[in-house]
Design an enzyme around this catalytic site. Sequence first.
Site, short mmCIF file in Angstrom:
data_model
loop_
_atom_site.label_atom_id
_atom_site.label_comp_id
_atom_site.label_asym_id
_atom_site.label_seq_id
_atom_site.Cartn_x
_atom_site.Cartn_y
_atom_site.Cartn_z
N CYS A 191 10.54 -11.71 21.19
CA CYS A 191 9.27 -11.32 20.59
C CYS A 191 8.34 -10.93 21.73
O CYS A 191 8.40 -11.51 22.81
CB CYS A 191 8.69 -12.52 19.83
SG CYS A 191 7.10 -12.19 19.05
N TRP A 216 11.14 -16.60 21.65
CA TRP A 216 10.71 -16.37 23.05
C TRP A 216 9.69 -15.24 23.02
O TRP A 216 10.05 -14.08 22.89
CB TRP A 216 11.92 -16.01 23.90
CG TRP A 216 11.63 -15.73 25.34
CD1 TRP A 216 10.88 -14.70 25.83
CD2 TRP A 216 12.07 -16.47 26.47
NE1 TRP A 216 10.84 -14.75 27.20
CE2 TRP A 216 11.57 -15.82 27.63
CE3 TRP A 216 12.86 -17.62 26.64
CZ2 TRP A 216 11.82 -16.29 28.91
CZ3 TRP A 216 13.11 -18.07 27.93
CH2 TRP A 216 12.59 -17.42 29.05
N ASP A 217 8.42 -15.60 23.19
CA ASP A 217 7.35 -14.61 23.03
C ASP A 217 6.84 -14.14 24.40
O ASP A 217 7.11 -14.76 25.44
CB ASP A 217 6.21 -15.24 22.22
CG ASP A 217 5.43 -14.21 21.42
OD1 ASP A 217 5.52 -13.01 21.72
OD2 ASP A 217 4.70 -14.63 20.49
N GLU A 237 5.95 -17.45 -8.29
CA GLU A 237 6.33 -16.99 -6.94
C GLU A 237 7.50 -17.80 -6.40
O GLU A 237 8.41 -17.27 -5.78
CB GLU A 237 5.13 -17.09 -5.98
CG GLU A 237 4.10 -16.02 -6.21
CD GLU A 237 2.83 -16.23 -5.37
OE1 GLU A 237 2.18 -15.23 -5.05
OE2 GLU A 237 2.49 -17.40 -5.05
N ASP A 279 14.36 -3.96 22.66
CA ASP A 279 15.26 -3.08 23.39
C ASP A 279 16.63 -3.73 23.50
O ASP A 279 16.80 -4.93 23.27
CB ASP A 279 14.68 -2.74 24.77
CG ASP A 279 14.38 -3.98 25.59
OD1 ASP A 279 15.33 -4.69 25.94
OD2 ASP A 279 13.20 -4.26 25.88
N ASP A 312 3.14 -21.03 17.70
CA ASP A 312 2.20 -21.31 18.79
C ASP A 312 1.24 -22.46 18.43
O ASP A 312 0.86 -22.61 17.27
CB ASP A 312 1.39 -20.01 19.00
CG ASP A 312 0.63 -20.01 20.30
OD1 ASP A 312 0.66 -21.02 21.02
OD2 ASP A 312 0.02 -18.97 20.60
N GLY A 325 5.13 -9.26 18.57
CA GLY A 325 5.97 -8.51 17.63
C GLY A 325 6.98 -7.70 18.42
O GLY A 325 7.76 -8.23 19.18
C1 GLA Z 1 2.55 -13.20 18.99
C2 GLA Z 1 3.71 -13.18 18.03
C3 GLA Z 1 3.31 -13.83 16.74
C4 GLA Z 1 2.87 -15.24 17.01
C5 GLA Z 1 1.74 -15.25 18.02
C6 GLA Z 1 1.41 -16.68 18.46
O1 GLA Z 1 1.54 -12.35 18.58
O2 GLA Z 1 4.18 -11.89 17.81
O3 GLA Z 1 4.36 -13.82 15.82
O4 GLA Z 1 3.95 -15.99 17.47
O5 GLA Z 1 2.09 -14.51 19.18
O6 GLA Z 1 0.39 -16.69 19.39
#
Ligand code: GLA
Length: 726
Positions: free
Chosen positions: A525, A476-477, A613, A533, A366, A528
């Site tokens: 997404c 794709w959120d 790491e 589904d 984002d 999260g």
């Molecule tokens: C959601 C997503 C995150 C991130 C934010 C960005 O919360 O689950 O992984 O991409 O949006 O705004």
Amino acid sequence: MIVLDKENRVFTLHTQNTTYQMKADQHNILLHTYYGPRISGGDLSYLIQYADRGFSPNPNEVGDERDYSLDTLPQEYSSCGVGDFRIPSIEFEPEDGSRLADLRYADYALHQGKYSLEGLPAFWGGEEWETLVIRMRDTAAKMSVELYYGVLEERDLITRAVRVVNQGTETVRLQRCASLCLDFQRDDLDFITFDGCHTMERCPSRAPLRPGIQSVNSLRGTSSHHHNPFVILCDRGANEDYGLCYGAMLVYSGNFQAAAERTQLENNRLVLGIDPYNFCFLLAPGESFTAPEAALVCSPKGFGQMSRQFHRALREHLIRDPYQGKRRPVLMNNWEATYFDFTADKLVDIAKGAQGLGIELFVMDDGWFGSRDTDLSGLGDWSVNLKKLPGGLEALVPRIQALGMGFGLWIEPEMVSENSQLYREHPDWALGVPGRPQTRGRSQLVLDFSRREVRDYIYESIQKILDGADITYIKWDMNRSLSDVWSAALPANRQGEVYHRYVLGVYDILERLRRDYPELLIEGCSGGGGRFDAGMLYYTPQIWCSDNTDAVDRLRIQYGTSFCYPVSAMGAHVSVCPNEQNGRVTSMETRGAVAMSGTFGYEMDLSRCTPEEREIIKQQTAFFKEHYDLIQQGDYYRLSDPFADPFTAWEQVSPDGREALVSLVTGPTQAAAPFRSLRLKGLDPSLRYAVNGQGAFPGDVLMEAGWPLPMPQGDYQSMQLYLSAL
Ligand code: GLA
């Protein structure tokens, strides 16, 4: 295999390990006679008991035959308002305002192959499927209801769908149309649902069914973080390896209801489908409505087998080419590394930090578009913010590719910020009732995806982005629940269609993307795991499992998710410590072990990692790639319950049983910890296995006697055992 007994009108569906049966009786009522472990067959209607029960009325044609009542009979698809007082499967209202549905068997059709559902996700396949369609009819209302059954024998999977056709001359209001009704002639069942909230999704909750209706649902317009459209009914004593259990999932991403009812006769009914809240479809003469698909797996051998059958069926017959079998990249995502605060140079620096670590894809999250410097603005304006990214994606993508990584992009197409060009031009494109101020969620409104012109506009803006640069992945959120559900494009009497039309709109645009960009990998997404589904999985072969990246919380989230969904569907990343969601500190090894039982990636600024790491990350990505098929396609065994046991363990076994990966994370540390061992599962008892390259341990010994657990010095330590047959 579907077996028809035409004379007795008995329909028997056999899968490898289960049998399902229904029968049309002398009154054309379609009775459900059996669902359980595979049996030879015959007419099982002798199991049904008939007795006069007070206040259970009788259909007109049976006269005074008082022991025949729809209220007591196990029905295949329950009627409404004509004497069955349990949960109805269907409700409709013709112009006279009556709300009765009296469904009677009419005819059937049988064919090889799998039916499909227009505009809706559904399991797919060829000759390995058989389809049965049973037509029911309400003659007074002139409504026909087709019940679809898909049988995938090898996976013990039975799919169901329902199509309602208005065959009359009046418009009918369809107010409920469940995808599945299942009557059990037994009382001793537990109901398991998968519940939670944002950042703690799909935690199993189990309770015996008690008299009345127990249900979970979503009225959020999406399937939700809060309850998953997947439930289990099972024997009281069922566990991972023993007991009869029935898993039922809805292949749908919108409002749903899963309701289980324990009746006066101490029998149980399960009804699964779109929640009837604010659902009303107008069906003009000749029009039809198709309810989303539901899918069932019955396992006579506990939850483990049920899950493995769902996993295989989802991987092989729901997720589509090319990502069905194709390897997914190990990715790094900049969200937790930068949030909104980045420039092209900063991203390139982060990508440089990822170089040489085995990362294959860089995902810009984002904040790259419009006026998006915080989450208060910019959604809807899908053009690059040139202040942050001078030269646009055309300039940035090659810089990332030069570092040896592909390029992926975050989008949230269903949303609009009030502070955006799009909203200023088209305020009516957002869901909302004129004259009422809209409810905001994450300071944003929801675009009316039930409208074609809205979808077209958004699709074209996404196309411009995808055509302008070499983008191989999108995330794709969808970051809020639906409210103020009202569409400016529909008349008053059609507003009950908006929730469902919205979901169909999302499916439509995702299908277009698949058609125009078949190689594009899409990760679903919704904050999260708010839309985790099977409906979304049909379009997006992986879904970000949770915004919670803490390895220990993830143990629980991924455990609950695994009851239905495969590892290859679960987006999982290693992030920084202390964890940004809960402040917990865990080792890089533990974070890696947990995230690699998912699609695997990193969500942190890798340029800030210590040399130690970096070494661990290199080893993790190499190990993951080496054992990719085992981890992603192997049979999954839950070896403990993270909600109850002092450690969490799980195992993937290759289909031929020659390889296995056991992963274990200990709980909070304890002095003088008890001696414990872990019994493995799914191995070939006749083979000998090297464990992490050492020794020759017989499979039966590892399964019956086990492997000693480490004595942890510190909280949440991890262990991975790679087993290979000698
Ligand atoms: C959601 C997503 C995150 C991130 C934010 C960005 O919360 O689950 O992984 O991409 O949006 O705004």
